[in-house]
Scaffold this active site. Structure first.
Site, short mmCIF file in Angstrom:
data_model
loop_
_atom_site.label_atom_id
_atom_site.label_comp_id
_atom_site.label_asym_id
_atom_site.label_seq_id
_atom_site.Cartn_x
_atom_site.Cartn_y
_atom_site.Cartn_z
N LYS A 137 0.83 -1.21 0.00
CA LYS A 137 0.00 0.00 0.00
C LYS A 137 0.86 1.25 0.00
O LYS A 137 0.57 2.23 -0.71
CB LYS A 137 -0.93 -0.01 1.22
CG LYS A 137 -2.02 -1.08 1.13
CD LYS A 137 -2.70 -1.33 2.46
CE LYS A 137 -3.72 -2.47 2.35
NZ LYS A 137 -4.30 -2.85 3.64
N GLN A 157 -4.89 -1.38 9.76
CA GLN A 157 -4.60 -2.71 9.18
C GLN A 157 -5.09 -3.80 10.12
O GLN A 157 -4.73 -3.83 11.29
CB GLN A 157 -3.09 -2.85 8.94
CG GLN A 157 -2.68 -4.16 8.31
CD GLN A 157 -3.22 -4.33 6.90
OE1 GLN A 157 -3.25 -3.39 6.11
NE2 GLN A 157 -3.65 -5.53 6.58
N ASP A 214 -11.44 2.34 4.27
CA ASP A 214 -11.75 0.91 4.20
C ASP A 214 -13.26 0.67 4.13
O ASP A 214 -13.70 -0.47 3.95
CB ASP A 214 -11.16 0.17 5.42
CG ASP A 214 -10.20 -0.94 5.01
OD1 ASP A 214 -10.04 -1.17 3.79
OD2 ASP A 214 -9.62 -1.58 5.90
#
Length: 293
Positions: A57, A101, A124
């Site tokens: 990422k 994460q 997200d």
């Protein structure tokens, strides 16, 4: 035996194409706003898969011109320390997107942490407010992997309206939001899972099967009707014949050659699209915050 020609849904190539588009978009927007978009990735601990994902990422951000505000924290980090960090990032005008994460270490309350993220920076798409927008069909930040699947299907001009779709897996990360996206595209959606009776009969009746259960080679040739579209969201690390670890999906890829009309590989299918949609979401949030949508 069937002679269906199988077309690979190449997520790696599409993700590269999307990054090229984003580079130009970000350059143009940065000139107007006076700064590039910013993405904050929070990683707690050193889970090997998470370390690899976060690195991918961060490299992708660098390629397209998104500024990274990364926090790689020890596994011993407390709940309160993380909540303070998230609040600081919520209030940082340079940060347009925040990603926690997952998974986090077991002593942390994952749900509370996700709820602390400003929904307008929740790249997200996991905050209840963004999930609610998805249910209502309103604009908002959408979960990256499901959005990546939809973008991949659209890029290959696969018309979903009227199709019978089966999503195998009901997680809040993939299965549930993806089912809502398919419904919004006028597909007829069935959600299957570990308690589904006669899964083979359910999947074999479908025009589109999306496997997101996290079980290696769950979907085999007998479960797919000739000509169906098959999307493999699964990423499973197993030991190969030579003792080295390899990545495989939830679908028996080789067995479906010549049966599925469209098929995603693992790796190189949905995975790269997840990262591409994270970049897309960050830029979407950046534009929304500056009235540039």
């Amino acid at each position: 035996m069937t002679n269906t020609y199988t077309t690979l849904l190449n997520g790696k190539q599409l993700a590269t194409d999307l990054e090229i588009e984003l580079i130009e978009t970000i350059q143009n927007l940065s000139a107007k706003v006076g700064r590039p978009p910013g993405l904050a990735v929070i990683m707690v601990g050193s889970n090997p898969a998470s370390v690899a994902y976060v690195r991918n990422k961060e490299l992708a951000c660098k390629r397209v011109g998104i500024l990274s505000f990364s926090s790689h924290l020890p596994a011993s980090t407390s709940q309160s320390e993380l909540e303070i960090l998230i609040e600081q990032l919520n209030n940082n005008p340079q940060v347009d997107g925040i990603l926690l994460q997952l998974p986090v270490p077991p002593h942390l309350d994952e749900r509370t942490l996700l709820y602390r993220i400003d929904p307008d920076k929740d790249v997200d798409g996991l905050h209840p407010e963004n999930l609610g927008r998805l249910v209502r069909g309103e604009p908002g930040l959408q979960s990256c992997t499901p959005a990546g699947v939809m973008r991949l299907l659209a890029a290959h001009k696969i018309k979903l309206s009227g199709l019978s779709a089966v999503v195998v897996g009901r997680s809040i990360l993939v299965g549930k939001p993806l089912s809502l996206m398919l419904l919004a595209a006028d597909a007829t959606v069935t959600m299957a899972h570990s308690r589904t009776h006669n899964l083979s009969a359910v999947t074999r009746a479908a025009d589109l099967v999306i496997a997101a259960a996290g079980k290696p080679n769950l979907i085999n040739a007998e479960m797919i009707r000739p000509g169906a579209i098959v999307v493999d969201v699964g990423i499973n690390r197993i030991e190969g014949p030579d003792g080295k670890s390899i990545l495989i999906g939830d679908v028996n890829f080789q067995a479906l050659q010549g049966i599925a009309s469209f098929l995603t590989p693992v790796p190189g299918g949905v995975g790269p699209m997840t990262v591409a949609m994270l970049l897309h979401n960050t830029v979407w949030s950046y534009r929304a915050r500056h009235g540039l949508l």
